[in-house]
Design a protein around this motif. Structure first.
Motif, PDB file in Angstrom:
ATOM      1  N   MET A  93       0.837  -1.189   0.000  1.00 37.25           N
ATOM      2  CA  MET A  93       0.000   0.000   0.000  1.00 37.25           C
ATOM      3  C   MET A  93       0.877   1.247   0.000  1.00 37.25           C
ATOM      4  N   LYS A  94       0.505   2.245  -0.826  1.00 36.12           N
ATOM      5  CA  LYS A  94       1.324   3.434  -0.962  1.00 36.12           C
ATOM      6  C   LYS A  94       0.472   4.693  -0.843  1.00 36.12           C
ATOM      7  N   VAL A  95       1.117   5.769  -0.388  1.00 35.01           N
ATOM      8  CA  VAL A  95       0.528   7.092  -0.485  1.00 35.01           C
ATOM      9  C   VAL A  95       0.993   7.671  -1.814  1.00 35.01           C
ATOM     10  N   ILE A  96       0.052   7.992  -2.696  1.00 36.43           N
ATOM     11  CA  ILE A  96       0.374   8.433  -4.049  1.00 36.43           C
ATOM     12  C   ILE A  96       0.285   9.954  -4.138  1.00 36.43           C
ATOM     13  N   PHE A  97       1.353  10.584  -4.630  1.00 34.13           N
ATOM     14  CA  PHE A  97       1.359  12.019  -4.877  1.00 34.13           C
ATOM     15  C   PHE A  97       1.221  12.261  -6.376  1.00 34.13           C
ATOM     16  N   VAL A  98       0.311  13.140  -6.754  1.00 32.57           N
ATOM     17  CA  VAL A  98       0.104  13.476  -8.164  1.00 32.57           C
ATOM     18  C   VAL A  98       0.435  14.951  -8.359  1.00 32.57           C
ATOM     19  N   LYS A  99       1.384  15.209  -9.245  1.00 31.39           N
ATOM     20  CA  LYS A  99       1.810  16.580  -9.512  1.00 31.39           C
ATOM     21  C   LYS A  99       2.027  16.749 -11.009  1.00 31.39           C
ATOM     22  N   ASN A 100       1.694  17.933 -11.513  1.00 39.34           N
ATOM     23  CA  ASN A 100       1.879  18.267 -12.933  1.00 39.34           C
ATOM     24  C   ASN A 100       1.068  17.359 -13.856  1.00 39.34           C
ATOM     25  N   ALA A 101      -0.044  16.851 -13.362  1.00 42.74           N
ATOM     26  CA  ALA A 101      -0.915  16.015 -14.192  1.00 42.74           C
ATOM     27  C   ALA A 101      -2.044  16.868 -14.764  1.00 42.74           C
ATOM     28  N   GLU A 102      -2.625  16.396 -15.866  1.00 39.64           N
ATOM     29  CA  GLU A 102      -3.749  17.096 -16.478  1.00 39.64           C
ATOM     30  C   GLU A 102      -5.083  16.519 -16.029  1.00 39.64           C
ATOM     31  N   ARG A 103      -5.101  15.185 -15.843  1.00 36.39           N
ATOM     32  CA  ARG A 103      -6.387  14.537 -15.614  1.00 36.39           C
ATOM     33  C   ARG A 103      -6.187  13.201 -14.916  1.00 36.39           C
ATOM     34  N   ILE A 104      -7.195  12.802 -14.114  1.00 40.56           N
ATOM     35  CA  ILE A 104      -7.212  11.479 -13.495  1.00 40.56           C
ATOM     36  C   ILE A 104      -8.499  10.789 -13.937  1.00 40.56           C
ATOM     37  N   SER A 105      -8.355   9.606 -14.499  1.00 38.61           N
ATOM     38  CA  SER A 105      -9.517   8.873 -14.993  1.00 38.61           C
ATOM     39  C   SER A 105      -9.490   7.443 -14.466  1.00 38.61           C
ATOM     40  N   ARG A 106     -10.575   6.714 -14.707  1.00 40.34           N
ATOM     41  CA  ARG A 106     -10.642   5.310 -14.312  1.00 40.34           C
ATOM     42  C   ARG A 106     -10.300   4.433 -15.504  1.00 40.34           C
ATOM     43  N   LYS A 107      -9.397   3.483 -15.294  1.00 36.19           N
ATOM     44  CA  LYS A 107      -9.047   2.556 -16.371  1.00 36.19           C
ATOM     45  C   LYS A 107     -10.011   1.372 -16.390  1.00 36.19           C
ATOM     46  N   SER A 108     -10.279   0.861 -15.202  1.00 37.41           N
ATOM     47  CA  SER A 108     -11.157  -0.299 -15.067  1.00 37.41           C
ATOM     48  C   SER A 108     -11.681  -0.307 -13.644  1.00 37.41           C
ATOM     49  N   ARG A 109     -12.273  -1.411 -13.232  1.00 37.49           N
ATOM     50  CA  ARG A 109     -12.753  -1.514 -11.852  1.00 37.49           C
ATOM     51  C   ARG A 109     -11.612  -1.702 -10.863  1.00 37.49           C
ATOM     52  N   SER A 110     -10.399  -1.799 -11.358  1.00 38.34           N
ATOM     53  CA  SER A 110      -9.273  -2.073 -10.468  1.00 38.34           C
ATOM     54  C   SER A 110      -8.113  -1.095 -10.616  1.00 38.34           C
ATOM     55  N   GLY A 111      -8.307   0.000 -11.341  1.00 41.86           N
ATOM     56  CA  GLY A 111      -7.183   0.910 -11.514  1.00 41.86           C
ATOM     57  C   GLY A 111      -7.584   2.278 -12.025  1.00 41.86           C
ATOM     58  N   ILE A 112      -6.695   3.251 -11.811  1.00 43.34           N
ATOM     59  CA  ILE A 112      -6.891   4.598 -12.332  1.00 43.34           C
ATOM     60  C   ILE A 112      -5.731   4.954 -13.248  1.00 43.34           C
ATOM     61  N   LEU A 113      -5.948   5.960 -14.082  1.00 35.87           N
ATOM     62  CA  LEU A 113      -4.913   6.475 -14.973  1.00 35.87           C
ATOM     63  C   LEU A 113      -4.647   7.934 -14.624  1.00 35.87           C
ATOM     64  N   VAL A 114      -3.378   8.275 -14.491  1.00 33.24           N
ATOM     65  CA  VAL A 114      -2.979   9.664 -14.277  1.00 33.24           C
ATOM     66  C   VAL A 114      -2.369  10.152 -15.587  1.00 33.24           C
ATOM     67  N   HIS A 115      -3.024  11.120 -16.216  1.00 31.36           N
ATOM     68  CA  HIS A 115      -2.618  11.607 -17.537  1.00 31.36           C
ATOM     69  C   HIS A 115      -1.735  12.849 -17.403  1.00 31.36           C
ATOM     70  N   PHE A 116      -0.611  12.843 -18.114  1.00 31.90           N
ATOM     71  CA  PHE A 116       0.329  13.957 -18.071  1.00 31.90           C
ATOM     72  C   PHE A 116       0.413  14.700 -19.403  1.00 31.90           C
ATOM     73  N   GLY A 117      -0.367  14.315 -20.347  1.00 28.36           N
ATOM     74  CA  GLY A 117      -0.336  14.933 -21.669  1.00 28.36           C
ATOM     75  C   GLY A 117      -0.788  13.915 -22.700  1.00 28.36           C
ATOM     76  N   GLU A 118      -0.707  14.274 -23.941  1.00 28.95           N
ATOM     77  CA  GLU A 118      -1.150  13.385 -25.007  1.00 28.95           C
ATOM     78  C   GLU A 118      -0.318  12.106 -25.028  1.00 28.95           C
ATOM     79  N   ASN A 119      -1.005  10.970 -24.856  1.00 31.11           N
ATOM     80  CA  ASN A 119      -0.389   9.637 -24.886  1.00 31.11           C
ATOM     81  C   ASN A 119       0.636   9.408 -23.771  1.00 31.11           C
ATOM     82  N   LYS A 120       0.600  10.243 -22.745  1.00 31.89           N
ATOM     83  CA  LYS A 120       1.492  10.046 -21.601  1.00 31.89           C
ATOM     84  C   LYS A 120       0.636   9.847 -20.354  1.00 31.89           C
ATOM     85  N   TYR A 121       0.750   8.679 -19.749  1.00 30.78           N
ATOM     86  CA  TYR A 121      -0.051   8.410 -18.564  1.00 30.78           C
ATOM     87  C   TYR A 121       0.639   7.350 -17.703  1.00 30.78           C
TER      88      TYR A 121
END
Length: 323
Positions: free
Chosen positions: A1-29
């Protein structure tokens, strides 16, 4: 288990029922498995969070903290916990009962600060105005504020003079002010936010309602979290003191007025070094205490006056292991 820090990201979305995606730009996540997340910290106020991602995080009772120039905002997931006898007892408490419990938490905080002050060979201040509090001449809020001022003066005296002079010259440092823009206050607020997120999750798991406070008012979204964290604040303060005494030149503010990524990593490492340290002659760590004491607090609220629900930080009793 981790404490996650998100910085300089554009968007946070759901990938599936078991994960999220942190987007940093076009095709970068970056993909993060939901079961690896203990808490999610978003640095800055420009990150877009999709509702499906919020729903997924909520379903796993994962707290989300947004740290911006305005302070710390917590997204609470308390609605996922059913009402029970713990909450009925919590809602039924009168002001006298609330103050009695909160006073013990605040006394534990001041004892923790005293232990830090003595650890560095300084004289601890006395706790004043207790008789006035008992007689009802002053409120608990004023009693805390008056004693906090005395303790913070002693705590700041632990910092070397050259570091204090630099903070004053560069940032107009005037002591502990939550919204100040200097790296010392920013560091304290960051580590307090870590404690808030951990405590929110622990309180919900114990059956308590984090929106029903003992001491802090309802203008805070989760006042019980702010109440409960008081006795753990010396841990965060000690982590910052240790960092500034040894690595103050590495704790910096970026052009946006936030702590740099390297600064956050250094502070978080020092903080978790303390949180995961075993307390001498016990099997307990401060990290475990945060969770276990919420259940003890719930027992106290239900009427068990013999249960010990407070935590007093003492750096001399820690067995530290680097990681």
């Amino acid at each position: 288990m981790k404490v996650i820090f998100v910085k300089n990201a554009e968007r946070i979305s759901r990938k599936s029922r078991s994960g999220i995606l942190v987007h940093f730009g076009e095709n970068k996540y970056k993909e993060i498995n939901i079961r690896d997340i203990e808490a999610l910290f978003i640095l800055g106020s420009k990150v877009l969070i999709e509702s499906c991602a919020i729903s997924l995080l909520s379903s796993f009772n994962i707290p989300v903290a947004i740290i911006s120039k305005l302070g710390v905002s917590l997204l609470s997931t308390h609605m996922l916990t059913y009402y029970n006898d713990v909450r009925r007892a919590q809602y039924a408490m009168n002001d006298e009962e609330r103050q009695k419990i909160m006073l013990e938490i605040l006394l534990a905080k001041f004892r923790g600060f005293s232990n830090i002050i003595k650890y560095y060979g300084k004289d601890e201040p006395d706790i004043h105005y207790t008789e006035d509090l008992e007689k009802g001449n002053i409120s608990l809020l004023l009693w805390e504020a008056l004693n906090s001022k005395a303790y913070w003066e002693k705590v700041l005296g632990i910092l070397p003079g050259d570091i204090l002079d630099t903070l004053k010259a560069r940032y107009g440092f005037e002591g502990r002010k939550p919204r100040a823009k200097d790296p010392f206050n920013k560091s304290i607020s960051l580590l307090y936010a870590l404690l808030y997120a951990m405590s929110l999750r622990a309180l919900v798991a114990s059956g308590l309602d984090p929106t029903e406070g003992l001491h802090h008012k309802t203008r805070y979204s989760t006042p019980l979290v702010f109440d409960y964290v008081e006795m753990y604040k010396p841990i965060a303060v000690h982590a910052v003191l240790k960092t500034f005494k040894s690595k103050s030149e590495k704790i910096n503010i970026n052009k946006d007025g936030n702590l740099t990524k390297d600064s956050i990593e250094i502070l978080a490492k020092e903080f978790f070094l303390i949180m995961r340290a075993r307390i001498r002659n016990t099997r307990m760590t401060p990290y475990r205490a945060v969770y276990i004491n919420t259940y003890r607090l719930a027992r106290r609220i239900r009427g068990d006056e013999k249960v010990r629900y407070t935590f007093t930080y003492n750096p001399k009793k820690l067995i530290l292991h680097d990681f």
